[in-house]
Design an enzyme around this catalytic site. Structure first.
Site, PDB file in Angstrom:
ATOM      1  N   ARG A  62     -17.502   5.315 -50.121  1.00 16.86           N
ATOM      2  CA  ARG A  62     -16.662   4.233 -50.636  1.00 16.86           C
ATOM      3  C   ARG A  62     -17.484   3.051 -51.126  1.00 16.86           C
ATOM      4  NH1 ARG A  62     -13.895   6.824 -46.574  1.00 16.86           N
ATOM      5  NH2 ARG A  62     -14.982   5.547 -45.042  1.00 16.86           N
ATOM      6  N   GLU A  99     -22.273   8.669 -34.044  1.00 17.96           N
ATOM      7  CA  GLU A  99     -21.665   8.769 -32.727  1.00 17.96           C
ATOM      8  C   GLU A  99     -21.707  10.205 -32.213  1.00 17.96           C
ATOM      9  OE1 GLU A  99     -19.256   7.674 -35.478  1.00 17.96           O
ATOM     10  OE2 GLU A  99     -20.597   5.957 -35.355  1.00 17.96           O
TER      11      GLU A  99
END
Length: 179
Positions: A62, A99
């Site tokens: 994005r 993560e």
């Protein structure tokens, strides 16, 4: 008189995506609205107007949408930092932790010349891992980073602190607490 909307007002929150307990901040609703998108781009570049910026770097994916629009408004070049294997020419790469694992991003080795000033742009600042990897790539090429601009900051995940510790100026249009 209708109150003017802020960038935050255009962002949709999707509960439990991509996993239970996550509040996904969806900027596609911001991009789809012409007023919201213009407001976003104008606010992203505002702190840097009048500064010398040679390149705007957008982080996958994005950040390409935002970075391209910001570069256009500033009248400067745009450089993508992409996932490994997506750029067609000679690249340098940087790995970073997610993560849930690791990833690698790349930049063309001739995209930024030593001494060029660079603005880093992306939609979301979470842990700061992707942004830090991008910063390292830019610095390896000799670029001088003037700032890092984001639409959304998730302060509870520590990305702003991480980038500030690297000496980066961080500009975010809005923040959302929690994950």
């Amino acid at each position: 008189m209708t109150p003017q909307k802020s960038v935050r007002d255009y962002i949709r929150t999707i509960v439990d995506f991509p996993h239970e307990g996550i509040f996904f901040r969806d900027v596609t609703t911001l991009f789809a609205d012409p007023r919201g998108f213009r407001l976003c781009v104008d606010q992203l570049l505002h702190p840097y107007a009048g500064q010398r910026i040679d390149k705007v770097v957008g982080l996958e994916a994005r950040g390409f949408i935002l970075g391209g629009a910001v570069a256009h408004q500033l009248g400067t070049g745009f450089v993508p930092i992409r996932k490994k294997g997506k750029l067609p020419h000679t690249t340098i790469s940087q790995d970073y932790k997610l993560e849930y694992g690791e990833a690698i991003v790349e930049i063309h080795d001739d995209a930024i010349q030593p001494g060029e000033t660079v603005l880093v742009v992306d939609d979301l600042l979470a842990t700061g891992g992707t942004a830090e990897a991008g910063i390292k790539l830019i610095e390896r090429l000799g670029g001088q980073i003037v700032g890092c601009a984001f639409v959304v900051d998730l302060p509870d995940l520590g990305g702003r602190d991480r980038l500030t510790q690297l000496g980066m100026e961080v500009h975010a249009l809005c923040a959302f607490e929690g994950l």
